[in-house]
Structure formats: structure tokens, C-alpha cells
Enzyme design. Structure first.
Site, PDB file in Angstrom:
ATOM      1  N   ALA A 265       3.618  39.179  -4.767  1.00 28.21           N
ATOM      2  CA  ALA A 265       4.679  39.508  -3.817  1.00 28.21           C
ATOM      3  C   ALA A 265       5.547  38.278  -3.607  1.00 28.21           C
ATOM      4  O   ALA A 265       5.245  37.189  -4.093  1.00 28.21           O
ATOM      5  CB  ALA A 265       4.076  39.939  -2.486  1.00 28.21           C
TER       6      ALA A 265
ATOM      7  N   ASN B  70       5.869  35.802   2.593  1.00 22.53           N
ATOM      8  CA  ASN B  70       5.764  36.579   3.832  1.00 22.53           C
ATOM      9  C   ASN B  70       5.362  38.028   3.644  1.00 22.53           C
ATOM     10  O   ASN B  70       5.662  38.870   4.483  1.00 22.53           O
ATOM     11  CB  ASN B  70       7.071  36.520   4.637  1.00 22.53           C
ATOM     12  CG  ASN B  70       7.354  35.136   5.151  1.00 22.53           C
ATOM     13  OD1 ASN B  70       6.441  34.413   5.542  1.00 22.53           O
ATOM     14  ND2 ASN B  70       8.612  34.751   5.129  1.00 22.53           N
ATOM     15  N   ALA B  71       4.652  38.323   2.554  1.00 20.02           N
ATOM     16  CA  ALA B  71       4.205  39.702   2.337  1.00 20.02           C
ATOM     17  C   ALA B  71       2.766  39.916   2.789  1.00 20.02           C
ATOM     18  O   ALA B  71       2.272  41.035   2.740  1.00 20.02           O
ATOM     19  CB  ALA B  71       4.347  40.073   0.866  1.00 20.02           C
TER      20      ALA B  71
ATOM     21  N   SER C 244      -2.087  36.033   1.709  1.00 23.03           N
ATOM     22  CA  SER C 244      -3.251  35.270   2.184  1.00 23.03           C
ATOM     23  C   SER C 244      -4.040  36.034   3.240  1.00 23.03           C
ATOM     24  O   SER C 244      -5.271  36.013   3.241  1.00 23.03           O
ATOM     25  CB  SER C 244      -2.815  33.914   2.739  1.00 23.03           C
ATOM     26  OG  SER C 244      -2.228  33.132   1.723  1.00 23.03           O
TER      27      SER C 244
ATOM     28  N   ASP D  95      -6.306  32.417  -4.018  1.00 26.45           N
ATOM     29  CA  ASP D  95      -5.013  32.368  -3.348  1.00 26.45           C
ATOM     30  C   ASP D  95      -4.104  31.431  -4.135  1.00 26.45           C
ATOM     31  O   ASP D  95      -4.573  30.554  -4.849  1.00 26.45           O
ATOM     32  CB  ASP D  95      -5.184  31.864  -1.912  1.00 26.45           C
ATOM     33  CG  ASP D  95      -3.999  32.183  -1.026  1.00 26.45           C
ATOM     34  OD1 ASP D  95      -3.303  33.184  -1.273  1.00 26.45           O
ATOM     35  OD2 ASP D  95      -3.768  31.428  -0.053  1.00 26.45           O
ATOM     36  N   GLU D  96      -2.798  31.599  -4.002  1.00 28.83           N
ATOM     37  CA  GLU D  96      -1.811  30.769  -4.714  1.00 28.83           C
ATOM     38  C   GLU D  96      -2.045  30.821  -6.221  1.00 28.83           C
ATOM     39  O   GLU D  96      -1.949  29.826  -6.935  1.00 28.83           O
ATOM     40  CB  GLU D  96      -1.848  29.322  -4.202  1.00 28.83           C
ATOM     41  CG  GLU D  96      -1.643  29.172  -2.718  1.00 28.83           C
ATOM     42  CD  GLU D  96      -0.245  29.554  -2.220  1.00 28.83           C
ATOM     43  OE1 GLU D  96       0.648  29.826  -3.050  1.00 28.83           O
ATOM     44  OE2 GLU D  96      -0.058  29.595  -0.999  1.00 28.83           O
TER      45      GLU D  96
ATOM     46  N   CYS E 241      18.059  42.696   5.051  1.00 27.25           N
ATOM     47  CA  CYS E 241      18.865  43.932   5.002  1.00 27.25           C
ATOM     48  C   CYS E 241      18.003  45.186   5.135  1.00 27.25           C
ATOM     49  O   CYS E 241      18.530  46.292   5.240  1.00 27.25           O
ATOM     50  CB  CYS E 241      19.660  43.985   3.698  1.00 27.25           C
ATOM     51  SG  CYS E 241      18.649  44.263   2.219  1.00 27.25           S
TER      52      CYS E 241
ATOM     53  N   HIS F  35      20.506  40.265  -2.571  1.00 28.78           N
ATOM     54  CA  HIS F  35      20.836  39.115  -1.733  1.00 28.78           C
ATOM     55  C   HIS F  35      20.393  37.801  -2.376  1.00 28.78           C
ATOM     56  O   HIS F  35      21.038  36.777  -2.191  1.00 28.78           O
ATOM     57  CB  HIS F  35      20.258  39.297  -0.320  1.00 28.78           C
ATOM     58  CG  HIS F  35      21.048  40.300   0.461  1.00 28.78           C
ATOM     59  ND1 HIS F  35      20.567  41.550   0.761  1.00 28.78           N
ATOM     60  CD2 HIS F  35      22.316  40.244   0.954  1.00 28.78           C
ATOM     61  CE1 HIS F  35      21.488  42.214   1.427  1.00 28.78           C
ATOM     62  NE2 HIS F  35      22.563  41.450   1.552  1.00 28.78           N
TER      63      HIS F  35
END
Length: 194
Positions: free
Chosen positions: A9, A12-13, A16, A87-88, A147, A185
Site C-alpha cells: 500500500a 498511511n494505509a 504496520s 514490516d518495511e 480527494c 494528484h
């Protein structure tokens, strides 16, 4: 048979936090997990794995030379590992992504990798590219652009909040350095004023 999963993603999805919830669920069943994250993120105040909603957990850290497979297999021999959570995962090398596949295929340990698909210029990370090619299951987690559309891209911003169009592929940061946007965007931000 165990599988290799890649959950990807934009920023901010909830990658983690989803990983940490999965670790909690395994623990609730008395199962042992092996948690991993990239050593490159060494910001003060961050746990080894930290989510923006306040969840955190210690984890093993990997660099480009870490033999994750060897370490997990050694741990598994001492006390069974029910699942490997990374993670990451965008920071895995291609070889490490294949190590994750071997953990699933040869050792029958499910491996769930969570990471970004692309960098701030829309280019695939090495680990993400490898996982997109070899994972048994690809799962896109959703973030939202300002948006209201699905955010699929990450825009790097400077201290004034302006888009950064050039630089190193990796600069560690959170909301102060990156904004998740839809492709439209993102394209506008990368193109700049006409």
C-alpha cells in the site's frame, strides 16, 4: 502448505497496524511469530515496529546482508515458529525475498510481508518488485487521497509541504515527509506548475 503473502500500500494505509494485529492474533492462540523490520528506520522514539495509531512491538532488524531465512530456521529448530511477519518489506533485497519464499516452500512457515510498492517517484523498490513477482498472494491495503480516491502513490514533501521531485530513493520519515495520493494528484505534484 504455507504461503508467501505481500500486503502492499501507500503510506498511511495501516500496514504496520495490520501486521501487529496479526502478531497479536497468533499470540492469542499460543503460537510464536518471528517479527522482522528494516534496520534502516532508526528514528528516535520508534519501536522496532511502530504504527501511527500507537501500536508497537520489538522485532529483529534486517539489513541487506542479513540471512533472515537462516535466523528463522535456527529459531524454528529451538521453538516452533508459526508465522514470519516482515514490516518495511520494500527494503528486502531480491535474495531476501526469495528467502521468504523458501521459508514458506521448504519449511512450511507462512510468511506475511508488508510494505510500500513504489517510492516517491513511482519506481518499484527492489524488495517490492521481487515480492510482486513471487508471492503466492498479493493484497492491496487501502489509503485515501485528499480527494477521496484510493491513494496508491507516495509524494515526498519538504519542510514547507512542497513536493520533492529528485533525491535518494530512501529517506526515512512519516507524515512530515510523505503524503499518500491517488495517481492523478501524484502526477500533478510531480509535474509541478506548468
Amino acid at each position: 502448505m504455507a504461503k508467501l503473502y505481500f500486503y502492499y500500500a501507500s503510506m498511511n494505509a495501516g500496514k504496520s497496524s495490520t501486521l501487529l494485529q496479526t502478531a497479536f492474533n497468533y499470540g492469542e492462540q499460543g503460537m510464536r511469530v518471528s517479527l522482522w523490520t528494516a534496520a534502516i528506520d532508526n528514528r528516535p522514539g520508534f519501536g522496532a515496529i511502530s504504527s501511527r495509531i500507537g501500536l508497537a512491538s520489538d522485532a529483529h532488524r534486517f539489513g541487506p546482508d542479513t540471512d533472515i531465512e537462516g535466523r528463522v530456521v535456527e529459531d524454528h529448530g529451538q521453538d516452533a515458529v508459526s508465522c514470519v511477519l516482515v514490516d518495511e518489506a520494500q527494503f528486502l533485497t531480491r535474495d531476501q525475498a526469495w528467502q521468504m519464499a523458501r521459508l514458506a516452500d521448504a519449511h512450511n512457515i507462512p510468511v506475511l510481508c508488508y510494505g510500500l510498492r513504489t517510492d516517491f517517484q513511482g519506481q518499484l523498490f527492489e524488495g517490492a518488485a521481487a515480492l510482486l513477482g513471487i508471492a503466492d498472494a498479493l493484497v492491496e491495503l487501502k489509503a485515501i487521497c485528499h480527494c477521496g480516491r484510493k491513494a496508491t502513490m507516495n509524494v515526498r514533501i519538504d519542510a514547507a509541504g512542497q513536493p520533492v521531485r529528485e533525491g535518494a530513493q530512501t529517506e526515512i520519515g512519516g507524515n512530515e515527509r510523505y503524503v499518500a495520493m491517488c495517481r492523478r494528484h501524484f502526477s500533478e505534484a510531480m509535474r509541478g506548475p506548468i
